[in-house]
Design an enzyme around this catalytic site. Structure first.
Site, PDB file in Angstrom:
ATOM      1  CB  CYS B  30      -0.630  -0.172   1.573  1.00 50.77           C
ATOM      2  SG  CYS B  30      -1.433   1.615   1.749  1.00 50.77           S
ATOM      3  CE  LYS B  57     -10.795  -3.758   4.923  1.00 48.77           C
ATOM      4  NZ  LYS B  57     -10.880  -2.414   4.289  1.00 48.77           N
ATOM      5  CB  VAL B  70      -3.300  -0.088   5.942  1.00 48.49           C
ATOM      6  CG1 VAL B  70      -4.316  -1.482   6.772  1.00 48.49           C
ATOM      7  CG2 VAL B  70      -3.694  -0.110   4.673  1.00 48.49           C
ATOM      8  CD  GLU B  86      -7.748   9.938   6.113  1.00 48.62           C
ATOM      9  OE1 GLU B  86      -7.143  10.188   5.474  1.00 48.62           O
ATOM     10  OE2 GLU B  86      -8.917   9.322   6.065  1.00 48.62           O
ATOM     11  CB  SER B  87      -1.034   8.296   4.722  1.00 44.45           C
ATOM     12  OG  SER B  87      -1.273   9.428   3.561  1.00 44.45           O
TER      13      SER B  87
END
Lengths: 253, 253
Positions: B30, B57, B70, B86-87
């Site tokens: 990802c 999941k 993720v 939230e990256s």
């Protein structure tokens, strides 16, 4: 300054006094631009508003906003006179550059948690605009309510009148534009929809309290006015200048 | 710890030592989770990786990530043991909470400008994934190149090897996951596409230099490996565990 009128293709650049004040490229009914008006007004930062006809944009807009979007904030006093875009980026910049009053929590964790809630509010914005613009009602109303449940729960958990505590903070202001616009549902849908007074007890109190906030009042429009604009947008002819009438002029702080 | 294997529905929660280290819920391929691995590795923050099968999941994932996405970062040492999602929110939190080395510029304006570029990189991500996932090539290649022009121009204007200066900063790391994955084009498309060496002179040099960075090397996979995973994804059966083989195990820092 544009004096409230939305500048369109062919409009010359507005003549703005060379007074060093920030210049906000905005559209009177744009909720994302509304976010930046709220932050500027909450911090009492003086600025010029330049309203843009988004259906028929002036050629020079891309000098300040490369993708032709609003809001864009032109920082005329900074070296190179740069402009910023993206409502959340602008809001956080203003909070760091003009820290009085601080709107985001100072604690990095609390700030991150508020930012996550701002992101999660997108789950409300999407279906809300399906109703506003496309008149897609049944499923969208359920989605809006499910999205708002998170905020009701959060306000209950915080035990404060505002998400920011005793006063509105950044989270309050970042979600407010859509909450203000929710009052147009009554005018678009008739009495078909009303927020459940028990389910959204805290949020409804919060909405009333937000209505009393000075920054909110600065740029406030009632549900009927928002609905009137939205109807022109639904017809494919958004009447950007519908408030440009001295007797109906929006209050300017 | 999951030992690299992606935990799926029915998997019990992994047994993780109670050592106070951060816990990152991730998926090996990802790009958004990759962003957080890069920030953690650049700051040499010790953490546990828990890899998640995103097609199937585990039930307990929503305890840490309410939307089941993720990356999610579980802060086991903080009061209430909260988790962040939230990256970009996680990346900025880590930069504030663990400021050594600082990855975003300290100057609010420069930081805002880098955040705008991170947002604008979405114009590269969208068409790139149309190629990776849907094999939509001609228009998408043009869109990727147009999007990258902005970054080439920016690197030229900055006159530094990295967007962050002499070392990679937050902007470098936030766009890297997709730049690393661009090396899979050769394997997905054959020789139909190569980046123009003149048009992207600075970016290509930057890509080589990034490949030497310690944090990048920690989680690096070559184009062939990314392409192999992508092919399984295209077939609707993403092979999350394709690296869970001692002889091919990814390097762990």
């Amino acid at each position: 300054m544009s004096g409230g009128k939305h500048l369109a293709t062919g409009s010359p650049k507005p003549e703005i006094p060379n007074d060093g004040k920030l210049r906000l490229y905005s559209m009177r009914f744009c909720p994302y631009a509304h976010r930046v008006h709220l932050v500027l007004d909450a911090k009492k930062i003086p600025y010029h508003s330049i309203f843009i006809n988004l259906n028929d944009k002036p050629e020079w807009l891309t000098e300040y906003s490369p993708l032709g979007k609003v809001p864009a904030l032109h920082l005329v006093k900074e070296e190179g006179k740069p402009a910023l875009i993206e409502s959340l980026v602008i809001a956080e910049y203003l909070d760091e550059r003009y820290p009085e009053p601080k709107l985001f929590p100072s604690d990095p964790l609390k700030k991150a948690q508020d930012k996550i809630l701002i992101e999660r509010f997108n789950a409300v914005i999407g279906p809300m605009y399906k109703i506003f613009v496309n008149n897609e009602v049944p499923g969208a109303i359920t989605d809006v309510s499910t999205g708002l449940d998170i905020f009701e729960k959060e306000l209950r958990a915080r035990g404060t009148p505002f998400f920011g505590g005793d006063k509105p903070g950044m989270l309050d202001y970042m979600i407010w534009p859509w909450c203000e616009r929710s009052a147009m549902l009554k005018y678009l849908l008739g009495d078909k929809y009303e927020m459940d007074k028990e389910r959204f007890e805290k949020l409804l109190k919060w909405r009333d309290l937000m209505g009393e906030d000075e920054a909110v009042k600065c740029f406030y429009l009632d549900g009927e006015t928002h609905a009137k604009f939205m109807k022109t947008r639904r017809e494919g002819k958004p009447n950007y200048d519908m408030l440009v009438n001295p007797s109906k002029r929006q209050r300017i702080c």
